[in-house]
Design a protein around this motif. Structure first.
Motif, PDB file in Angstrom:
ATOM      1  N   ALA A 445       0.857  -1.194   0.000  1.00  0.00           N
ATOM      2  CA  ALA A 445       0.000   0.000   0.000  1.00  0.00           C
ATOM      3  C   ALA A 445       0.890   1.240   0.000  1.00  0.00           C
ATOM      4  O   ALA A 445       1.374   1.679   1.042  1.00  0.00           O
ATOM      5  N   LYS A 446       1.075   1.777  -1.179  1.00  0.00           N
ATOM      6  CA  LYS A 446       1.962   2.940  -1.325  1.00  0.00           C
ATOM      7  C   LYS A 446       1.342   4.195  -0.727  1.00  0.00           C
ATOM      8  O   LYS A 446       2.031   5.033  -0.151  1.00  0.00           O
ATOM      9  N   SER A 447       0.062   4.314  -0.864  1.00  0.00           N
ATOM     10  CA  SER A 447      -0.615   5.513  -0.369  1.00  0.00           C
ATOM     11  C   SER A 447      -1.988   5.116   0.173  1.00  0.00           C
ATOM     12  O   SER A 447      -2.749   4.429  -0.505  1.00  0.00           O
ATOM     13  N   ILE A 448      -2.272   5.539   1.405  1.00  0.00           N
ATOM     14  CA  ILE A 448      -3.585   5.323   2.019  1.00  0.00           C
ATOM     15  C   ILE A 448      -4.114   6.686   2.442  1.00  0.00           C
ATOM     16  O   ILE A 448      -3.433   7.436   3.149  1.00  0.00           O
ATOM     17  N   HIS A 449      -5.313   7.010   1.996  1.00  0.00           N
ATOM     18  CA  HIS A 449      -5.900   8.313   2.313  1.00  0.00           C
ATOM     19  C   HIS A 449      -7.314   8.125   2.845  1.00  0.00           C
ATOM     20  O   HIS A 449      -8.134   7.451   2.228  1.00  0.00           O
ATOM     21  N   LEU A 450      -7.573   8.710   4.005  1.00  0.00           N
ATOM     22  CA  LEU A 450      -8.901   8.674   4.614  1.00  0.00           C
ATOM     23  C   LEU A 450      -9.608   9.986   4.333  1.00  0.00           C
ATOM     24  O   LEU A 450      -9.090  11.065   4.665  1.00  0.00           O
ATOM     25  N   SER A 451     -10.787   9.913   3.720  1.00  0.00           N
ATOM     26  CA  SER A 451     -11.567  11.110   3.399  1.00  0.00           C
ATOM     27  C   SER A 451     -12.759  11.207   4.342  1.00  0.00           C
ATOM     28  O   SER A 451     -13.548  10.266   4.455  1.00  0.00           O
ATOM     29  N   MET A 452     -12.874  12.366   5.006  1.00  0.00           N
ATOM     30  CA  MET A 452     -13.981  12.640   5.921  1.00  0.00           C
ATOM     31  C   MET A 452     -14.714  13.877   5.421  1.00  0.00           C
ATOM     32  O   MET A 452     -14.082  14.855   5.024  1.00  0.00           O
ATOM     33  N   GLU A 453     -16.038  13.840   5.450  1.00  0.00           N
ATOM     34  CA  GLU A 453     -16.809  14.998   4.988  1.00  0.00           C
ATOM     35  C   GLU A 453     -17.963  15.254   5.933  1.00  0.00           C
ATOM     36  O   GLU A 453     -18.724  14.346   6.274  1.00  0.00           O
ATOM     37  N   LEU A 454     -18.075  16.525   6.370  1.00  0.00           N
ATOM     38  CA  LEU A 454     -19.202  16.924   7.200  1.00  0.00           C
ATOM     39  C   LEU A 454     -20.473  16.967   6.359  1.00  0.00           C
ATOM     40  O   LEU A 454     -20.436  17.301   5.169  1.00  0.00           O
ATOM     41  N   GLN A 455     -21.592  16.639   6.997  1.00  0.00           N
ATOM     42  CA  GLN A 455     -22.864  16.702   6.291  1.00  0.00           C
ATOM     43  C   GLN A 455     -23.213  18.153   5.962  1.00  0.00           C
ATOM     44  O   GLN A 455     -22.836  19.080   6.684  1.00  0.00           O
ATOM     45  N   SER A 456     -23.924  18.348   4.887  1.00  0.00           N
ATOM     46  CA  SER A 456     -24.305  19.694   4.450  1.00  0.00           C
ATOM     47  C   SER A 456     -25.146  20.380   5.521  1.00  0.00           C
ATOM     48  O   SER A 456     -26.050  19.766   6.114  1.00  0.00           O
ATOM     49  N   GLU A 457     -24.808  21.661   5.750  1.00  0.00           N
ATOM     50  CA  GLU A 457     -25.559  22.503   6.687  1.00  0.00           C
ATOM     51  C   GLU A 457     -25.600  21.927   8.103  1.00  0.00           C
ATOM     52  O   GLU A 457     -26.499  22.239   8.871  1.00  0.00           O
ATOM     53  N   THR A 458     -24.628  21.089   8.458  1.00  0.00           N
ATOM     54  CA  THR A 458     -24.625  20.521   9.808  1.00  0.00           C
ATOM     55  C   THR A 458     -24.143  21.551  10.809  1.00  0.00           C
ATOM     56  O   THR A 458     -23.317  22.412  10.493  1.00  0.00           O
ATOM     57  N   GLY A 461     -21.856  18.354  14.118  1.00  0.00           N
ATOM     58  CA  GLY A 461     -20.766  17.413  13.926  1.00  0.00           C
ATOM     59  C   GLY A 461     -21.131  16.116  13.252  1.00  0.00           C
ATOM     60  O   GLY A 461     -20.404  15.129  13.386  1.00  0.00           O
ATOM     61  N   ARG A 462     -22.236  16.063  12.513  1.00  0.00           N
ATOM     62  CA  ARG A 462     -22.606  14.841  11.794  1.00  0.00           C
ATOM     63  C   ARG A 462     -21.772  14.717  10.514  1.00  0.00           C
ATOM     64  O   ARG A 462     -21.467  15.711   9.857  1.00  0.00           O
ATOM     65  N   ILE A 463     -21.427  13.487  10.189  1.00  0.00           N
ATOM     66  CA  ILE A 463     -20.569  13.254   9.026  1.00  0.00           C
ATOM     67  C   ILE A 463     -21.241  12.303   8.051  1.00  0.00           C
ATOM     68  O   ILE A 463     -22.127  11.531   8.417  1.00  0.00           O
ATOM     69  N   TYR A 464     -20.796  12.390   6.788  1.00  0.00           N
ATOM     70  CA  TYR A 464     -21.152  11.373   5.814  1.00  0.00           C
ATOM     71  C   TYR A 464     -20.255  10.153   6.044  1.00  0.00           C
ATOM     72  O   TYR A 464     -19.389  10.162   6.925  1.00  0.00           O
ATOM     73  N   VAL A 465     -20.444   9.123   5.252  1.00  0.00           N
ATOM     74  CA  VAL A 465     -19.673   7.884   5.424  1.00  0.00           C
ATOM     75  C   VAL A 465     -18.218   8.130   5.023  1.00  0.00           C
ATOM     76  O   VAL A 465     -17.953   8.547   3.886  1.00  0.00           O
ATOM     77  N   PRO A 466     -17.270   7.903   5.927  1.00  0.00           N
ATOM     78  CA  PRO A 466     -15.863   8.036   5.546  1.00  0.00           C
ATOM     79  C   PRO A 466     -15.472   6.937   4.546  1.00  0.00           C
ATOM     80  O   PRO A 466     -16.104   5.880   4.494  1.00  0.00           O
ATOM     81  N   TYR A 467     -14.434   7.171   3.786  1.00  0.00           N
ATOM     82  CA  TYR A 467     -13.934   6.116   2.902  1.00  0.00           C
ATOM     83  C   TYR A 467     -12.419   6.250   2.759  1.00  0.00           C
ATOM     84  O   TYR A 467     -11.862   7.342   2.884  1.00  0.00           O
ATOM     85  N   PHE A 468     -11.785   5.104   2.512  1.00  0.00           N
ATOM     86  CA  PHE A 468     -10.338   5.054   2.336  1.00  0.00           C
ATOM     87  C   PHE A 468     -10.018   4.925   0.851  1.00  0.00           C
ATOM     88  O   PHE A 468     -10.672   4.167   0.130  1.00  0.00           O
ATOM     89  N   THR A 469      -9.012   5.643   0.414  1.00  0.00           N
ATOM     90  CA  THR A 469      -8.486   5.536  -0.947  1.00  0.00           C
ATOM     91  C   THR A 469      -7.088   4.948  -0.863  1.00  0.00           C
ATOM     92  O   THR A 469      -6.224   5.497  -0.162  1.00  0.00           O
ATOM     93  N   ILE A 470      -6.877   3.818  -1.544  1.00  0.00           N
ATOM     94  CA  ILE A 470      -5.599   3.104  -1.451  1.00  0.00           C
ATOM     95  C   ILE A 470      -5.008   2.947  -2.839  1.00  0.00           C
ATOM     96  O   ILE A 470      -5.702   2.573  -3.788  1.00  0.00           O
ATOM     97  N   GLU A 471      -3.725   3.223  -2.942  1.00  0.00           N
ATOM     98  CA  GLU A 471      -2.983   2.962  -4.174  1.00  0.00           C
ATOM     99  C   GLU A 471      -1.829   2.025  -3.838  1.00  0.00           C
ATOM    100  O   GLU A 471      -1.079   2.271  -2.889  1.00  0.00           O
ATOM    101  N   TYR A 472      -1.706   0.958  -4.618  1.00  0.00           N
ATOM    102  CA  TYR A 472      -0.669  -0.040  -4.373  1.00  0.00           C
ATOM    103  C   TYR A 472       0.513   0.181  -5.316  1.00  0.00           C
ATOM    104  O   TYR A 472       0.348   0.575  -6.472  1.00  0.00           O
ATOM    105  N   GLY A 473       1.691  -0.076  -4.769  1.00  0.00           N
ATOM    106  CA  GLY A 473       2.909  -0.056  -5.563  1.00  0.00           C
ATOM    107  C   GLY A 473       3.529  -1.432  -5.629  1.00  0.00           C
ATOM    108  O   GLY A 473       3.105  -2.363  -4.926  1.00  0.00           O
TER     109      GLY A 473
END
Length: 981
Positions: A445-458, A461-473
């Motif tokens: 796993a060359k690069s692992i990135h966790l993306s977090m996003e707040l819900q619109s007009e929150t 502190g409510r969030i949408y579903v986080p997701y991980f982005t992975i790139e392999y080398g």
């Protein structure tokens, strides 16, 4: 008796001391060092009590050192007589053609035959097990090792110690009486199982190929042994481990759906073909639309900055063989290949912390299966809902994924993404091509990135579903052996909908842009009035552009700083999260506005310098020639002759004015030093990190998130302006009042020198400094000068002001058209003459007789008389009046009264003429300095470097202003430039 006791005590102390010394100091030995040169025929072992080598109790013919070097053991063909470990062991030789039993305490005959070279029994056949004693302890055959064939429906276990029932095989093929496929059913054999005819996928190399990112593929030994059997065991027999093994192999293919890189028959297509009704099949592929999955508001947790909250991720871990290894927390760096202390690694999961950690790792270490075991992870978010702990599946976006057309769909827009559930960190098994070999290529796993996003007009502190982005080398064995290092990274980012910000930003930019346009139009109208422009011409349009650039720069600066300061304060001080750092298009727009603000301010400063270096200025000398008598004539016949007026007073005042052209209201060195001190030494720079921690002082053990350009801009502008304001207040109300006021001193100097200063910043607008001496002259000796000053102190003479009984010496002027015409009539011919002389000199023709110097002197004399007469109200049809500006005129910086035929002098606050100096434009220069400082820091992310370069830039601006002002001063006042020091 006493002497004997003393002697005995001394011996005890002496030998006790020697024993202590010997126990502290000893030779360093390792188990591998244990072989005595003095007794080569006696083996040695490593005594862990004394950490030294000791001899075994018998020679090498009887004993040898164990494989770990920590004990002695009998040689093959010898049995134990006594064995208490270490050297407490005695061995005895077995008889001819006898070997030691498995436990080493007896000698046995060999039914299968004796091997003299190794003094051991020959091994049994593959379907047989070696037996010495029965389960009840009795010999199978007295003192003999025998081989027994495994009973039907059984086979040898993994270590070959006993026969066990082949339950898995028999549960598949109940018609078999053995644990092997019949010879005529080889096509039904896979992974050690014998399947029913037609269950197995066709055997082909596509099934076992691992495609590489660099091209080509590797035939996987593990796939060859397991993929077909796992498919059948999962699809037909619903074996949980087999299903997860097949899912793991699909994960190792990066979920390829059957592209040309892998073919249409491989682990992922086999897994997909298993019907959803199979309740043990792991759903590692997420079939729903990616946007619907990510922008789901099903997570009820409200995350806060105060108190700080951890994002509680859990991973379900699976071995390559599909065994469940349990749940684990992601803290402690479980998902991070970079090593660091636990506080820093765990900071990645502190809510609100923008995290980024990268490092280089030796590629060779990836082949260490103990340090980097191949495990598979399903990621979940743990939260509580109505006091019940629940898990929410976290989607994974693998950038190496390719769709059916072999396109990397996960690198494109979100609607094309294929999200999955399972991933791995290091694969050092799949590319093993043959048994008992190392992997030819390791994928990581060359690069692992966790993306977090707040819900619109929150706002809670409510969030949408986080997701991980992975790139392999990938790295191959050859590169690893050459000590190649690879880069890996782990990062976390936070975003939110910027639509409201974008709308507010557009409104603010639109409003200030419109106001700037109106203000620039107004300033252009004022300028055209003061410049005597009747119609809109090129000069008017150019000045409109310059005024517009100044207004836009100031307004953009206010908007930029307002936005940056808002984000800094409210981001750091929020409790329940409702705001995150701007990113994407919003951040880009802010940076563009910052760039425009800086560029327009540079244009504004250049315009300011050029205009100041073009002002018309003249020094009016009020001194009059003094008559002197000729001594060689009689008293009655003496004729008066005029003593010429000294030019040195004019030169002196001109030099003082030249010095004023480069001074600033604030101290530039102190400004830069104080700003850098507060930002870097005091630690305000620490506030600009992309995390909720707004502390100025931070521990070295704390994770320091990367700094934000926006936050750095906000804190830099705030500190810079505060230091500048403090300096401005100090110099205005303390330094200039109680220590030194250079502007007021210059006015006093003019009065003592009997010289007035006539300044025209525009064709019909300017400033006047009345310096006419109340004593009528200034060319005098020291005593007389002292007496003059004494009279002023004692109020024994008139006031210095232009009007009777007035102290007003400085004025703003609206100049009548006739005065400007007369000024140009006197000045332009000499200016043209100087230009022609310069042209002839550049062409190498030298000077021509007729002397521009004589014309300069003549022009100077004429100008001095004319302007002096104008001030004295002595010019026919050309006069002026003195009034005060109205409040509205002062606020709007304009003049409402017409001065076409009659000039107007406006009383001012004592130093309005500093508008033609840097001194009177401090706000413009401070804004230029702070924007320049922030621009350098934006490029270099270094406040110290920004301070140094900003100081050099301010010095350069001052030098350009002084050089241009000096040339203009010599040209307009007709003072020889050689006398301007």
């Amino acid at each position: 008796m006493a002497a004997n006791c003393l002697h005995f005590t001394f011996l005890i102390l002496f030998f006790g001391r020697c024993t202590w010394s010997q126990s502290v100091f000893f030779d360093f030995k390792k188990p591998s060092d244990c072989q005595s040169e003095n007794t080569p025929n006696v083996p040695q072992y490593y005594d862990i009590s004394t950490l030294s080598c000791k001899d075994c109790s018998q020679p090498k013919t009887f004993q040898r050192t164990s494989s770990d070097g920590l004990r002695c053991e009998c040689q093959p063909g010898y049995k134990h007589v006594r064995n208490f470990g270490g050297s407490e062991i005695t061995c005895e030789a077995c008889g001819a053609n006898q070997a030691a039993s498995d436990d080493g305490w007896e000698c046995v005959n060999c039914e299968t035959g004796f091997i003299p070279e190794t003094k051991t029994c020959q091994g049994c056949q593959p379907s047989q097990v070696s037996v010495e004693r029965m389960v009840d302890g009795n010999w199978a055959t007295i003192n003999t090792t025998v081989c027994q064939t495994c009973a039907p429906f059984t086979y040898l276990n993994a270590d070959g110690s006993r026969c066990v029932r082949c339950n898995d095989i028999l549960s598949i093929r109940g018609d078999l009486s053995t644990c092997q496929c019949p010879n005529d059913e080889n096509e039904n054999s896979a992974g050690g199982y014998c399947f029913n005819t037609g269950d197995l996928a066709p055997d082909n190399n596509q099934l076992y190929a691992i495609p590489l990112e660099v091209g080509g593929s590797k035939q996987s030994y593990f796939f060859k042994q397991n993929v077909r059997s796992a498919d059948v065991m999962c699809r037909v027999h619903k074996n949980v481990s087999a299903c997860h093994t097949l899912a793991n192999m699909c994960t190792l293919l990066f979920y390829d759906p059957g592209s040309s890189r892998t073919g249409s028959t491989q682990a992922c297509t086999l897994l997909k073909a298993i019907p959803v009704t199979n309740d043990v099949k792991p759903e590692v592929l997420i079939d729903d639309d990616a946007e619907d999955i990510i922008y789901n508001d099903g997570i009820p947790t409200s995350y806060t900055f105060t108190p700080q909250m951890l994002i509680n991720f859990k991973v379900a871990r699976y071995s390559l063989e599909g065994n469940f290894l349990g749940f684990s927390d992601v803290t402690g760096g479980m998902l991070q290949l970079c090593e660091n202390n636990e506080n820093i690694l765990n900071a990645a999961y502190v809510f609100g912390t923008v995290y980024s950690k990268s490092c280089t790792i030796s590629a060779r270490s990836f082949w260490d299966t103990t340090k980097y075991p191949l495990e598979f992870y399903d990621l979940y978010l743990e939260y509580e809902d109505n006091a019940v702990t629940q898990l929410y599946t976290i989607p994974i976006r693998i950038l190496n994924y390719r769709d059916l057309r072999s396109d990397q769909a996960n690198r494109e827009e979100i609607r094309k993404w294929q999200l999955v559930r399972r991933f791995f960190l290091v694969d050092n098994v799949a590319t093993v091509t043959t048994e008992n070999e190392n992997a030819t290529v390791v994928r990581y796993a060359k690069s692992i990135h966790l993306s977090m996003e707040l819900q619109s007009e929150t706002s809670n502190g409510r969030i949408y579903v986080p997701y991980f982005t992975i790139e392999y080398g990938e790295v191959d064995r050859e590169a690893a052996e050459s000590n190649t290092k690879v880069s890996v990274s782990f990062s976390v980012s936070y975003t939110m909908s910027q639509s409201k910000y974008f709308r507010d930003f557009q409104i603010a930019a639109g409003i200030v842009g419109s106001l700037s346009f109106l203000y620039a139009g107004y300033r252009t109208w004022v300028w055209s009035k003061r410049a005597g422009r009747i119609s809109i011409d090129f000069a008017t349009l150019m000045n409109f552009i310059f005024f517009l650039s100044a207004a836009l720069s100031n307004c953009f600066f206010v908007v930029n700083f307002g936005i940056a300061f808002y984000w800094l304060v409210f981001f750091k001080r929020q409790d329940a999260a409702y705001l995150v750092h701007p990113s994407g298009q919003s951040l880009l727009e802010w940076q563009i506005l910052f760039g425009f603000s800086f560029a327009l301010k540079v244009l504004n400063v250049l315009h300011l310098i050029v205009m100041q270096c073009m002002v018309d200025i003249f020094f009016i000398d009020w001194e009059r020639p003094v008559a002197r008598a000729i001594n060689n004539q009689s008293q009655d016949k003496r004729a008066g002759q005029e003593m010429p007026v000294s030019i040195w007073r004019t030169y002196f005042v001109a030099n003082e004015w030249n010095e004023l052209q480069g001074i600033r209201k604030i101290n530039k060195i102190f400004q830069i030093f104080a700003v850098v001190f507060f930002l870097t030494v005091v630690g305000f720079e620490n506030v600009t990190t992309l995390d909720p921690n707004g502390s100025v002082l931070k521990s070295d053990d704390d994770y320091k998130s990367e700094t934000s350009y926006v936050f750095r801009y906000a804190i830099a502008v705030l500190v810079y302006l505060l230091v500048a304001v403090v300096q401005y207040i100090f110099f205005t109300f303390i330094y200039e009042r109680f220590i030194e006021d250079k502007i007021r001193q210059f006015v006093d100097l003019c009065s003592m020198s009997n010289i007035s200063v006539f300044i025209m910043s525009n064709a019909r607008y300017g400033y006047y400094i009345h310096g006419r001496s109340v004593h009528g002259r200034a060319d005098t000796n020291m005593k007389e000068m002292y007496d003059m000053m004494k009279k002023e102190e004692e109020d024994m003479c008139g006031k210095r002001g232009l009007e009777p009984n007035s102290e007003e010496q400085t004025f703003q002027m609206s100049i009548p058209l006739k005065l400007r015409a007369k000024y140009e009539q006197i000045y332009i011919p000499i200016a043209l003459e100087k230009a022609s002389v310069v042209g002839r000199m550049e062409q190498g023709k030298g000077r021509t007789p007729g002397s521009p110097l004589d014309k300069s002197i003549e022009a100077y004399t004429s100008m001095n008389k004319f302007l002096g007469a104008y001030i004295d109200h002595s010019v026919k049809d050309l006069d002026y009046k003195i009034i005060r500006k109205g409040i509205v005129e002062n606020i709007m910086d304009t003049e409402f009264q017409d001065s076409l035929d009659q000039g107007i002098l406006y009383n001012d606050n004592g130093h309005s003429f500093d508008q033609v100096l840097l001194f009177g434009n401090e706000i413009t220069l401070i804004l230029f300095d702070v924007l320049f400082f922030c621009m350098v820091d934006h490029i270099a992310t270094n406040f110290v470097l920004a301070g140094v370069i900003t100081y050099l830039a301010t010095e350069l601006v001052t030098m350009i202003r002084i050089a241009g002002g000096k040339r203009n001063l010599a040209r307009k006042t007709l003072v020889d430039e050689r006398f301007l020091i």
